[in-house]
Write a protein that holds these residues in place. Structure first.
Motif, short mmCIF file in Angstrom:
data_model
loop_
_atom_site.label_atom_id
_atom_site.label_comp_id
_atom_site.label_asym_id
_atom_site.label_seq_id
_atom_site.Cartn_x
_atom_site.Cartn_y
_atom_site.Cartn_z
N LYS A 71 44.88 12.08 12.88
CA LYS A 71 43.50 12.45 13.24
C LYS A 71 42.47 11.45 12.74
O LYS A 71 41.68 10.93 13.52
CB LYS A 71 43.16 13.87 12.76
CG LYS A 71 43.97 14.96 13.45
CD LYS A 71 43.45 16.34 13.09
CE LYS A 71 44.25 17.42 13.81
NZ LYS A 71 43.78 18.77 13.48
N LEU A 72 42.47 11.22 11.44
CA LEU A 72 41.55 10.25 10.85
C LEU A 72 42.30 9.60 9.69
O LEU A 72 42.77 10.30 8.80
CB LEU A 72 40.28 10.95 10.35
CG LEU A 72 39.08 10.08 9.97
CD1 LEU A 72 38.48 9.43 11.21
CD2 LEU A 72 38.03 10.90 9.24
N ASP A 73 42.44 8.27 9.72
CA ASP A 73 43.21 7.65 8.65
C ASP A 73 42.41 7.60 7.35
O ASP A 73 41.20 7.89 7.32
CB ASP A 73 43.69 6.25 9.06
CG ASP A 73 42.55 5.27 9.31
OD1 ASP A 73 41.62 5.21 8.48
OD2 ASP A 73 42.60 4.55 10.33
N GLY A 74 43.08 7.23 6.28
CA GLY A 74 42.44 7.26 4.96
C GLY A 74 41.29 6.30 4.82
O GLY A 74 40.34 6.57 4.06
N ILE A 75 41.33 5.19 5.54
CA ILE A 75 40.23 4.22 5.45
C ILE A 75 38.96 4.79 6.06
O ILE A 75 37.88 4.75 5.46
CB ILE A 75 40.62 2.90 6.16
CG1 ILE A 75 41.79 2.25 5.43
CG2 ILE A 75 39.42 1.95 6.20
CD1 ILE A 75 42.36 1.06 6.14
N ARG A 76 39.09 5.33 7.27
CA ARG A 76 37.89 5.89 7.92
C ARG A 76 37.40 7.14 7.19
O ARG A 76 36.20 7.39 7.10
CB ARG A 76 38.20 6.20 9.39
CG ARG A 76 38.34 4.93 10.24
CD ARG A 76 38.48 5.26 11.71
NE ARG A 76 39.73 5.95 11.97
CZ ARG A 76 40.00 6.64 13.08
NH1 ARG A 76 39.07 6.73 14.03
NH2 ARG A 76 41.16 7.22 13.26
N ALA A 77 38.33 7.92 6.64
CA ALA A 77 37.94 9.09 5.86
C ALA A 77 37.17 8.66 4.61
O ALA A 77 36.16 9.27 4.24
CB ALA A 77 39.17 9.90 5.47
N THR A 78 37.63 7.59 3.98
CA THR A 78 36.94 7.06 2.80
C THR A 78 35.53 6.62 3.15
O THR A 78 34.56 6.94 2.44
CB THR A 78 37.72 5.87 2.21
OG1 THR A 78 39.00 6.32 1.75
CG2 THR A 78 36.97 5.23 1.05
N ALA A 79 35.40 5.91 4.27
CA ALA A 79 34.08 5.44 4.70
C ALA A 79 33.14 6.61 4.96
O ALA A 79 31.96 6.57 4.59
CB ALA A 79 34.22 4.58 5.96
N GLU A 80 33.66 7.67 5.57
CA GLU A 80 32.81 8.84 5.86
C GLU A 80 32.38 9.54 4.57
O GLU A 80 31.22 9.91 4.40
CB GLU A 80 33.55 9.81 6.78
CG GLU A 80 33.70 9.31 8.20
CD GLU A 80 33.95 10.44 9.19
OE1 GLU A 80 33.65 11.60 8.86
OE2 GLU A 80 34.46 10.15 10.29
N ILE A 81 33.34 9.73 3.66
CA ILE A 81 33.02 10.42 2.41
C ILE A 81 31.96 9.66 1.62
O ILE A 81 31.01 10.25 1.09
CB ILE A 81 34.30 10.60 1.56
CG1 ILE A 81 35.21 11.66 2.20
CG2 ILE A 81 33.96 11.00 0.12
CD1 ILE A 81 36.58 11.76 1.57
N THR A 82 32.10 8.35 1.54
CA THR A 82 31.15 7.57 0.74
C THR A 82 29.77 7.48 1.38
O THR A 82 28.81 7.06 0.72
CB THR A 82 31.70 6.14 0.49
OG1 THR A 82 31.98 5.50 1.75
CG2 THR A 82 32.97 6.18 -0.33
N ARG A 83 29.66 7.87 2.66
CA ARG A 83 28.35 7.85 3.33
C ARG A 83 27.63 9.19 3.27
O ARG A 83 26.44 9.26 3.59
CB ARG A 83 28.51 7.43 4.79
CG ARG A 83 28.75 5.96 5.02
CD ARG A 83 28.47 5.58 6.45
NE ARG A 83 29.31 6.31 7.39
CZ ARG A 83 30.41 5.82 7.92
NH1 ARG A 83 30.82 4.59 7.61
NH2 ARG A 83 31.14 6.53 8.78
N ILE A 84 28.32 10.24 2.87
CA ILE A 84 27.72 11.58 2.90
C ILE A 84 26.78 11.77 1.72
O ILE A 84 27.15 11.54 0.57
CB ILE A 84 28.82 12.67 2.87
CG1 ILE A 84 29.66 12.61 4.16
CG2 ILE A 84 28.20 14.06 2.72
CD1 ILE A 84 30.86 13.54 4.15
N ARG A 85 25.57 12.19 2.02
CA ARG A 85 24.59 12.44 0.97
C ARG A 85 25.09 13.59 0.10
O ARG A 85 25.55 14.61 0.58
CB ARG A 85 23.24 12.81 1.58
CG ARG A 85 22.16 13.07 0.54
CD ARG A 85 20.80 13.22 1.18
NE ARG A 85 20.38 12.00 1.85
CZ ARG A 85 19.20 11.88 2.48
NH1 ARG A 85 18.38 12.90 2.54
NH2 ARG A 85 18.88 10.74 3.06
N GLY A 86 25.00 13.40 -1.20
CA GLY A 86 25.47 14.41 -2.14
C GLY A 86 26.87 14.12 -2.66
O GLY A 86 27.31 14.74 -3.63
#
Length: 232
Positions: A71-86
């Motif tokens: 569904k979403l690999d670890g790299i893209r998941a990491t990028a999303e997590i680090t962009r989320i406010r909070g």
């Protein structure tokens, strides 16, 4: 007047989110981590999309993130997590098989704070989690040189590198180069005849000037600007 000794409050346990599509791997990690008083598992995810949602819901200190997930690999998941406010304080520790995962460099660029070999022993895993939770990077110099060297060899022009580093003082450049070689603040201080606190200040200033999220990204910058070469 008698005053009773009051012990300082204990630090809250390190909250860990496990993200791996293999149930046996997650179970093994959980069994190990549940034995530690200073670590607690706050959730599990079977793919990258779940990892992002669980991170948003549980706000862990550390995400133990596999690279290869559906569904979403670890790299893209990491990028999303680090962009989320909070979630700015959430640190991602990437799991890699070293010889086969060619995307560790991309994971560091995405905001990961370090990586760990999937065949690491229990002591190494616990150490890695504690180091990452403390805000440090986990980047073994030998692995860093091999991986980052391989994927940055053709990516940086000398002029662009010089422009990127122009904001740094000469001392900050020296410190950045030593960070790129994998040295700790204590080791940097010894190398440059500085106190660890002064070394830490220079690292922080370089991080701010270069827009680096953490120490791991400073390592990437040191290699991409060729301040440090893969050969040492």
């Amino acid at each position: 007047m008698n005053t009773a000794f009051v012990s300082p409050p204990a630090s809250p346990p390190i909250k860990v989110l496990l993200a791996d599509d293999e149930g046996l791997v997650r179970s093994g990690f959980r069994l190990l981590l549940d034995l530690e008083d200073d670590i607690t598992v706050v959730g599990e995810a079977t793919n990258g999309a779940e990892a992002v949602e669980r991170a948003r819901a549980t706000r862990p200190d550390v995400v133990l993130m596999d690279i290869r997930m559906p569904k979403l690999d670890g790299i893209r998941a990491t990028a999303e997590i680090t962009r989320i406010r909070g979630l700015e304080r959430v640190r991602v520790l990437i799991l890699t098989t070293y010889d086969t995962d060619a995307h560790v460099f991309e994971a560091l660029q995405a905001g990961a704070s370090g990586f760990l070999l999937k065949d690491a022993g229990p002591a190494e895993l616990l150490h890695a989690i504690r180091v990452i939770a403390a805000g440090e990077a986990l980047l073994a110099p030998r692995i860093t040189r091999r991986l980052i060297g391989r994927f940055t060899a053709l990516q940086t022009a000398a002029k662009a590198a010089e422009d990127r580093l122009a904001v740094l003082t000469e001392r900050e450049r020296e410190v950045l180069a030593l960070v790129g070689r994998g040295l700790s603040n204590d080791e940097i201080g010894a190398e440059l005849s500085l106190s660890p606190a002064t070394a830490r200040t220079h690292v922080s200033r370089a991080m701010t000037k270069l827009g680096a999220r953490d120490r791991a990204q400073l390592v990437v910058i040191a290699y991409r600007t060729r301040l440090v070469s893969p050969d040492g």
